[in-house]
Design an enzyme around this catalytic site. Structure first.
Site, mmCIF file in Angstrom:
data_model
loop_
_atom_site.group_PDB
_atom_site.id
_atom_site.type_symbol
_atom_site.label_atom_id
_atom_site.label_comp_id
_atom_site.label_asym_id
_atom_site.label_seq_id
_atom_site.Cartn_x
_atom_site.Cartn_y
_atom_site.Cartn_z
ATOM 1 C CE LYS A 64 3.242 -5.355 6.889
ATOM 2 N NZ LYS A 64 4.655 -5.018 6.676
ATOM 3 C CE LYS A 68 -0.345 2.951 3.079
ATOM 4 N NZ LYS A 68 0.988 3.100 3.591
ATOM 5 C CE LYS A 122 6.004 -1.577 -0.179
ATOM 6 N NZ LYS A 122 6.911 -0.552 0.284
HETATM 7 P P1 ATP Z 1 2.654 0.328 1.047
HETATM 8 O O1 ATP Z 1 1.324 0.586 1.658
HETATM 9 O O2 ATP Z 1 2.757 0.694 -0.368
HETATM 10 O O3 ATP Z 1 3.200 -1.038 1.363
HETATM 11 P P2 ATP Z 1 4.311 1.285 2.977
HETATM 12 O O4 ATP Z 1 3.657 2.084 4.047
HETATM 13 O O5 ATP Z 1 4.562 -0.149 3.248
HETATM 14 O O6 ATP Z 1 3.568 1.426 1.652
HETATM 15 P P3 ATP Z 1 6.961 1.658 3.439
HETATM 16 O O7 ATP Z 1 8.052 1.290 2.513
HETATM 17 O O8 ATP Z 1 6.669 0.778 4.595
HETATM 18 O O9 ATP Z 1 5.660 1.927 2.614
HETATM 19 O O10 ATP Z 1 7.154 3.070 4.053
HETATM 20 C C1 ATP Z 1 7.901 4.105 3.529
HETATM 21 C C2 ATP Z 1 7.319 5.402 4.031
HETATM 22 O O11 ATP Z 1 6.330 5.882 3.099
HETATM 23 C C3 ATP Z 1 6.610 5.307 5.374
HETATM 24 O O12 ATP Z 1 7.038 6.396 6.193
HETATM 25 C C4 ATP Z 1 5.140 5.438 5.032
HETATM 26 O O13 ATP Z 1 4.404 6.007 6.074
HETATM 27 C C5 ATP Z 1 5.167 6.334 3.785
HETATM 28 N N1 ATP Z 1 3.993 6.158 2.899
HETATM 29 C C6 ATP Z 1 3.599 4.995 2.318
HETATM 30 N N2 ATP Z 1 2.504 5.178 1.559
HETATM 31 C C7 ATP Z 1 2.185 6.504 1.633
HETATM 32 C C8 ATP Z 1 1.150 7.337 1.051
HETATM 33 N N3 ATP Z 1 0.246 6.850 0.219
HETATM 34 N N4 ATP Z 1 1.139 8.650 1.337
HETATM 35 C C9 ATP Z 1 2.067 9.171 2.165
HETATM 36 N N5 ATP Z 1 3.067 8.455 2.745
HETATM 37 C C10 ATP Z 1 3.134 7.141 2.499
#
Ligand code: ATP
Ligand code: LTN
Length: 326
Positions: free
Chosen positions: A111, A192, A195
């Site tokens: 980040k 994956k 957002k």
């Molecule tokens: P992004 O990559 O969209 O920013 P993120 O990992 O930041 O997603 P968070 O809000 O930090 O999302 O996490 C919420 C939960 O969702 C975490 O436990 C994360 O591991 C899970 N998660 C995020 N994206 C996926 C995905 N594509 N498939 C399965 N689980 C996911």
């Protein structure tokens, strides 16, 4: 008794990956364990946020969590900044962690490499996360792979504190969703669903309208063959559709594949399954969104329950540290 704690940041929109990879498990866990779920708004401050947007995203995320099925009579749902012990606990954890340890966090490296402005908070973020977990004597922390290192650090910090100052914190364990719960981007099925993806067409939002969901799934990248088979390495796009169809209908991807010989019907059925999965969530969300005062009342009750636990743990930690009682 196991105690579960997990958190989600109020940034961006909740997508199908968050739902199937994490949130559906939160809903299940609440009935098996004493569970606390937190909208971690203080973690969102590690990057500058628009105040109006942050306020509304925090409320909307809480409404979405309720709509998905978190029941405030069964679990404790609250907003991190409503419980002041989190920032106090974070300071104690910052003083327990070494700069070297914090520097090794890969999320910080990723980040900070991309950011124009790197706040001190982004660096100490894992100490706040450790406090979140340790304040509640959590035994289990359901998280995605990306948070594995932060939970490991939390364990190290708890062990170090306990050995320096005496038994104070419970050592938590990370739990990961079962295989197949990783939802991939519809346009780039080897990454994956996220957002922060380049193209919105690859991400299904939990609040997307049925038409948008159908369009995105219809246009999902597959391959030039025609065989429907679950094979992540050779057929990532088709396999992703099968995991989504399976997860949305309570089956494994292999089970979901039975009976399909063409991509067209697979896509139509996957879209329908996702629309049906999201329909009741969207309906409950719309109801909750009409009554923000009720959501805020529920969050206040959650914060009250959380603070009772957090205050007791923090008092224990302060006593162990030798801070003079006030
Ligand atoms: P992004 O990559 O969209 O920013 P993120 O990992 O930041 O997603 P968070 O809000 O930090 O999302 O996490 C919420 C939960 O969702 C975490 O436990 C994360 O591991 C899970 N998660 C995020 N994206 C996926 C995905 N594509 N498939 C399965 N689980 C996911
Ligand atoms: N860092 C996590 C969110 C988070 C969390 C927590 C998860 C903050 N505090 C405590 C589990 C336990 C993330 O970005 N997904």
């Amino acid at each position: 008794m196991t105690r579960v704690f997990s958190g989600i940041q109020p940034t961006g929109n909740v997508h199908l990956g968050n739902l199937l990879g994490a949130l559906v498990h939160w809903v299940e866990d609440q009935h098996r364990s004493d569970s606390l779920y937190c909208v971690v708004d203080l973690h969102a401050l590690t990057f500058p946020q628009d105040p109006t947007e942050l306020r509304s995203t925090t409320l909307r995320l809480a409404q979405l969590l309720l709509a998905i099925g978190l029941d405030p009579d069964v679990c404790t749902l609250f907003v991190q900044s409503h419980v002041p012990q989190h920032t106090q606990g974070a300071w104690i954890m910052e003083c327990t962690a070494s700069v070297g340890e914090l520097r090794r966090m890969t999320q910080f490296k990723d980040k900070s490499a991309k950011a124009q402005f790197v706040s001190g908070g982004l660096f100490t973020y894992p100490a706040l996360m450790a406090a979140d977990i340790l304040l509640y004597d959590a035994t289990h922390v359901p998280v995605g792979d990306d948070q594995r290192q932060h939970v490991e650090l939390t364990r190290d910090l708890a062990e170090r504190f306990n050995s320096r100052y005496g038994q104070t914190f419970v050592i938590p364990e990370a739990t990961y969703p079962r295989a197949g719960a990783r939802v991939m981007d519809l346009q780039a099925p080897t990454s994956k669903m996220s957002k922060s993806a380049e193209s919105a067409a690859g991400t299904i939002l939990v609040l997307d309208e049925p038409k948008a969901i159908e369009r995105k799934i219809k246009r999902a990248v597959t391959d030039t063959e025609t065989e429907v088979r679950y094979d992540v390495a050779a057929k990532p796009g088709v396999s992703n559709l099968l995991s989504i169809l399976g997860a949305a209908t309570g089956r494994t991807p292999e089970e979901a594949a039975v009976g399909y010989s063409q991509y067209g019907p697979l896509k139509t059925d996957t879209a329908e399954a996702v629309v049906e999965l999201l329909r009741p969530i969207q309906a409950r969300y719309t109801e909750l969104a009409e009554d923000p005062a009720e959501t805020r009342r529920l969050l206040a009750v959650g914060a009250g329950k959380a603070e009772e636990i957090a205050a007791a743990t923090l008092a224990r930690a302060k006593e162990a540290l030798g801070l003079l009682p006030g």
